[in-house]
Scaffold this active site. Structure first.
Site, PDB file in Angstrom:
ATOM      1  N   LYS A 189       0.878  -1.180   0.000  1.00 18.63           N
ATOM      2  CA  LYS A 189       0.000   0.000   0.000  1.00 18.63           C
ATOM      3  C   LYS A 189       0.911   1.224   0.000  1.00 18.63           C
ATOM      4  O   LYS A 189       1.439   1.621   1.027  1.00 18.63           O
ATOM      5  CB  LYS A 189      -0.861  -0.030   1.279  1.00 18.63           C
ATOM      6  CG  LYS A 189      -2.190   0.665   1.198  1.00 18.63           C
ATOM      7  CD  LYS A 189      -2.149   2.125   0.821  1.00 18.63           C
ATOM      8  CE  LYS A 189      -2.010   3.076   1.982  1.00 18.63           C
ATOM      9  NZ  LYS A 189      -1.802   4.458   1.563  1.00 18.63           N
ATOM     10  N   GLU A 264       8.948   1.418  11.492  1.00 16.13           N
ATOM     11  CA  GLU A 264       9.990   2.443  11.376  1.00 16.13           C
ATOM     12  C   GLU A 264       9.276   3.779  11.407  1.00 16.13           C
ATOM     13  O   GLU A 264       8.579   4.152  10.456  1.00 16.13           O
ATOM     14  CB  GLU A 264      10.785   2.247  10.094  1.00 16.13           C
ATOM     15  CG  GLU A 264      11.725   1.088  10.248  1.00 16.13           C
ATOM     16  CD  GLU A 264      12.470   0.718   9.004  1.00 16.13           C
ATOM     17  OE1 GLU A 264      12.344   1.412   7.991  1.00 16.13           O
ATOM     18  OE2 GLU A 264      13.170  -0.297   9.058  1.00 16.13           O
ATOM     19  N   CYS A 298      13.632  10.596   8.011  1.00 21.27           N
ATOM     20  CA  CYS A 298      13.432  10.146   9.391  1.00 21.27           C
ATOM     21  C   CYS A 298      14.722  10.184  10.191  1.00 21.27           C
ATOM     22  O   CYS A 298      14.722  10.417  11.389  1.00 21.27           O
ATOM     23  CB  CYS A 298      12.859   8.738   9.402  1.00 21.27           C
ATOM     24  SG  CYS A 298      13.898   7.580   8.500  1.00 21.27           S
ATOM     25  N   GLU A 398       8.710  16.337  15.946  1.00 16.89           N
ATOM     26  CA  GLU A 398       9.295  16.112  14.623  1.00 16.89           C
ATOM     27  C   GLU A 398       8.677  17.096  13.620  1.00 16.89           C
ATOM     28  O   GLU A 398       7.457  17.116  13.452  1.00 16.89           O
ATOM     29  CB  GLU A 398       9.006  14.669  14.166  1.00 16.89           C
ATOM     30  CG  GLU A 398       9.643  14.332  12.829  1.00 16.89           C
ATOM     31  CD  GLU A 398       9.287  12.931  12.317  1.00 16.89           C
ATOM     32  OE1 GLU A 398       8.111  12.533  12.394  1.00 16.89           O
ATOM     33  OE2 GLU A 398      10.198  12.243  11.825  1.00 16.89           O
TER      34      GLU A 398
HETATM   35  P1  NAD Z   1       1.943   8.410   7.639  1.00 20.68           P
HETATM   36  O1  NAD Z   1       2.014   7.598   8.889  1.00 20.68           O
HETATM   37  O2  NAD Z   1       0.964   9.507   7.579  1.00 20.68           O
HETATM   38  O3  NAD Z   1       1.634   7.471   6.385  1.00 20.68           O
HETATM   39  C1  NAD Z   1       2.433   6.367   6.060  1.00 20.68           C
HETATM   40  C2  NAD Z   1       1.590   5.330   5.365  1.00 20.68           C
HETATM   41  O4  NAD Z   1       0.631   4.826   6.283  1.00 20.68           O
HETATM   42  C3  NAD Z   1       0.809   5.858   4.168  1.00 20.68           C
HETATM   43  O5  NAD Z   1       0.831   4.905   3.133  1.00 20.68           O
HETATM   44  C4  NAD Z   1      -0.603   6.014   4.733  1.00 20.68           C
HETATM   45  O6  NAD Z   1      -1.597   5.922   3.763  1.00 20.68           O
HETATM   46  C5  NAD Z   1      -0.655   4.842   5.694  1.00 20.68           C
HETATM   47  N1  NAD Z   1      -1.659   4.950   6.769  1.00 20.68           N
HETATM   48  C6  NAD Z   1      -2.157   6.070   7.337  1.00 20.68           C
HETATM   49  N2  NAD Z   1      -3.062   5.744   8.286  1.00 20.68           N
HETATM   50  C7  NAD Z   1      -3.129   4.386   8.327  1.00 20.68           C
HETATM   51  C8  NAD Z   1      -3.870   3.458   9.103  1.00 20.68           C
HETATM   52  N3  NAD Z   1      -4.732   3.850  10.032  1.00 20.68           N
HETATM   53  N4  NAD Z   1      -3.671   2.145   8.889  1.00 20.68           N
HETATM   54  C9  NAD Z   1      -2.783   1.716   7.959  1.00 20.68           C
HETATM   55  N5  NAD Z   1      -2.069   2.552   7.186  1.00 20.68           N
HETATM   56  C10 NAD Z   1      -2.223   3.880   7.368  1.00 20.68           C
HETATM   57  O7  NAD Z   1       3.427   8.913   7.386  1.00 20.68           O
HETATM   58  P2  NAD Z   1       3.918   9.921   6.241  1.00 20.68           P
HETATM   59  O8  NAD Z   1       3.431  11.281   6.601  1.00 20.68           O
HETATM   60  O9  NAD Z   1       3.585   9.349   4.908  1.00 20.68           O
HETATM   61  O10 NAD Z   1       5.501   9.839   6.395  1.00 20.68           O
HETATM   62  C11 NAD Z   1       6.254  10.661   7.247  1.00 20.68           C
HETATM   63  C12 NAD Z   1       6.609   9.930   8.531  1.00 20.68           C
HETATM   64  O11 NAD Z   1       7.321   8.727   8.215  1.00 20.68           O
HETATM   65  C13 NAD Z   1       7.537  10.719   9.425  1.00 20.68           C
HETATM   66  O12 NAD Z   1       7.106  10.645  10.752  1.00 20.68           O
HETATM   67  C14 NAD Z   1       8.886  10.020   9.263  1.00 20.68           C
HETATM   68  O13 NAD Z   1       9.762  10.173  10.356  1.00 20.68           O
HETATM   69  C15 NAD Z   1       8.453   8.607   9.074  1.00 20.68           C
HETATM   70  N6  NAD Z   1       9.510   7.817   8.429  1.00 20.68           N
HETATM   71  C16 NAD Z   1      10.241   6.943   9.187  1.00 20.68           C
HETATM   72  C17 NAD Z   1      11.283   6.213   8.620  1.00 20.68           C
HETATM   73  C18 NAD Z   1      12.115   5.262   9.470  1.00 20.68           C
HETATM   74  O14 NAD Z   1      12.864   4.468   8.900  1.00 20.68           O
HETATM   75  N7  NAD Z   1      12.033   5.304  10.797  1.00 20.68           N
HETATM   76  C19 NAD Z   1      11.594   6.369   7.266  1.00 20.68           C
HETATM   77  C20 NAD Z   1      10.831   7.274   6.508  1.00 20.68           C
HETATM   78  C21 NAD Z   1       9.785   7.986   7.108  1.00 20.68           C
END
Ligand code: NAD
Length: 504
Positions: A189, A264, A298, A398
């Site tokens: 997804k 992550e 991240c 963040e």
């Molecule tokens: P997000 O959590 O909003 O979305 C990530 C994914 O989760 C998307 O595909 C979204 O559609 C899906 N999603 C949202 N709600 C959901 C639910 N209830 N159930 C299942 N899936 C759901 O994150 P974002 O805004 O896309 O990305 C930014 C974040 O990602 C930042 O906090 C960043 O630090 C983190 N990040 C972490 C790493 C790591 O390795 N630790 C790497 C990259 C990004």
């Protein structure tokens, strides 16, 4: 180069707009079952990119069932063929490197200087895990007096992979390559804000000979499609990269089907610079680790913790460099910062500049949008704020943009206390030439990964992941297989042990 990239993009967009992007289930390109779509726009200037299928619970159900069916074939395919297919996928990915680079830049706003490496890194991820397919099942031998025990590892089943928008292509390969190498099948997804390159990835995999149903892609919103994936009984594990709050939702959603999760999540990572460090190298690394990838990273070092003796001089040089960072069209090879993913994220990052004023910190650079021709895009000027303390929201939350908060320390104990004062624990960076001190802090800092006198340099065999609210589990090398595989113990008797005799 900009003109060449724009031309390449134009050709790809024409194709994309004609065909749209689709869900890919059981090797077939499909609309969503409801026929609903949503529009995808570029953060460069808000122009339309393509329609995206708005997947539903029904689509997830179909994809999960296909992944379950394909699992029986894929887990049993001989290792040599599995390895060969993964190698073919790597080759195919590389053949699409230019398309992926321009589309990823246009879709996410990430500068092409970074996205042009996405395909190379993605291909490397596939080759690295392809080489591990044969040994992935290897376990331990643990002999006892009358028995020999040994373990073998087996793929856990169909898995869900949910990815964010910041580096969608690379992160997807990072998650999916080990899953396939382990023998799992996948329902992916992608993030709704950057869906485009996921389809190139899946296309490359199918062209490379991956059997239908092994890798399925369902587009749509997290709250519907993502949620349905985490709740589906046929899906045995969820590999998730995204925000910390989404991670807690997923944990709740997956509870009733006892989902194994790998998270992550977010970070608010410290970089501690001591006065005895190589300050020129430290300066380069501090700038790179906050302002590369638009600061939407991240592992970025978003809190600079500076020793008081070098505070003024380091900050002066830092400010001069930050003011010179080139903000511009992400397709321009000279651009260092492109537009942020979406106007809502742009507003969020800018709101932290207002917060800086409210909380009494000082904005030394940026904190605003660029003027002129970039004003139509989601751009934010590289921002530098000092006078931040751990008590401020600026010192805790963040921001996920080109926004660096600077703090001052006097003693090693103070530096460590500041570093550990947040709920996150993904990475930490330490700059000092005192070896003992470097080791002390590396031991005591609350982070899953520590770099000493270095920016983040990823080495795939090493464990990647965070502690505290930054994640659960580790990626990379054998660690990825710990997640995607089950360990089975098999105990064989030598025939010499006694068996209790009941009812005799
Ligand atoms: P997000 O959590 O909003 O979305 C990530 C994914 O989760 C998307 O595909 C979204 O559609 C899906 N999603 C949202 N709600 C959901 C639910 N209830 N159930 C299942 N899936 C759901 O994150 P974002 O805004 O896309 O990305 C930014 C974040 O990602 C930042 O906090 C960043 O630090 C983190 N990040 C972490 C790493 C790591 O390795 N630790 C790497 C990259 C990004």
């Amino acid at each position: 180069m900009l003109a060449k990239n724009k031309k390449k993009l134009k050709g790809e967009l024409e194709k994309l707009q004609k065909l749209g992007i689709k869900n890919i289930i059981d090797g077939k390109l499909l609309d969503s079952s409801s026929k609903k779509t949503f529009q995808n726009h570029t953060p460069v200037d808000g122009k339309f990119i393509c329609d995206v299928p708005e997947g539903s619970i029904k689509d997830i159900d179909k994809a999960a069932k296909c992944a379950k069916k394909a699992f029986n074939t894929w887990k049993n395919i001989d290792h040599k063929s599995r390895k060969e297919i993964l190698y073919n996928i790597a080759d195919k990915i590389e053949s699409y490197a230019e398309e992926i680079a321009v589309l990823e830049s246009y879709d996410t706003g990430q500068p092409i200087r970074f996205t042009k490496k996405a395909a190379i890194r993605g291909a490397y991820n596939f080759r690295y895990f392809a080489d591990k397919t044969i040994d992935a099942a290897n376990g331990l031998s643990t002999p006892d007096t009358h028995h020999v025990n040994f373990t073998m590892k087996q793929p856990i089943g169909p898995v869900g992979v949910i990815t964010p928008w910041n580096a969608p292509f690379m992160l997807s390969t990072w998650k999916i390559a080990p899953a396939l190498a382990a023998g799992c099948t996948v329902v992916h997804k992608p993030a709704e804000l950057s869906p485009v390159t996921a389809n190139y990835l899946s296309k490359a995999a199918h062209e490379a000979g991956l059997p239908d149903g092994v890798w399925n892609t369902v587009h749509g919103y997290g709250e519907t499609v993502g949620k349905a994936l985490t709740e589906h009984d046929d899906i045995k594990a969820i590999a998730f990269v995204g925000e910390t709050t989404t991670g807690s939702h997923i944990m709740r959603q997956g509870a009733s089907t006892l989902k194994r999760v790998h998270f992550e999540l977010g970070g608010k990572n410290p970089v501690i610079v001591f006065d005895d460090a190589d300050l020129d190298r430290a300066l380069d690394a501090v700038i790179f680790m906050k302002y590369s990838l638009n600061g939407e990273r991240c592992t970025s070092s978003s809190r600079l913790i500076l020793h008081e003796k070098i505070y003024d001089s380091f900050l002066k040089k830092l400010k001069a460099r930050v003011n010179k960072i080139k903000v511009g069209n992400p397709l321009d090879p000279n651009t260092e910062i492109g537009p942020l993913i979406h106007s809502s994220h742009q507003e969020k990052v800018l709101s932290y500049a207002n917060l800086a004023k409210e909380e009494g910190a000082n904005i030394l650079a940026g904190g605003d949008k660029p003027k002129g021709k970039l004003s139509k895009g989601c751009y934010v000027n590289p921002t530098l704020v000092d006078g931040v303390t751990p008590k401020m929201r600026l010192g805790q939350e963040e921001v996920f943009g080109p926004f660096l908060s600077v703090m001052k320390f006097k003693t090693e104990a103070q530096a460590l206390k500041i570093a550990n004062s947040v709920r996150y624990g993904l990475t930490a960076y330490i700059w000092t030439n005192d070896t003992s001190r470097a080791h002390r802090i590396a031991r005591d800092v609350e982070a899953g990964m520590v770099w000493i006198n270095s920016q983040n340099v990823r080495h795939l065999p090493t464990p990647f992941g965070g502690v505290k609210y930054s994640g659960i589990g580790r990626d990379g090398g054998e660690y990825s297989f710990d997640f995607y595989m089950e360990t089975k113990n098999i105990c064989v008797a030598y025939g010499t042990h006694s068996i209790p005799k009941l009812g005799k």
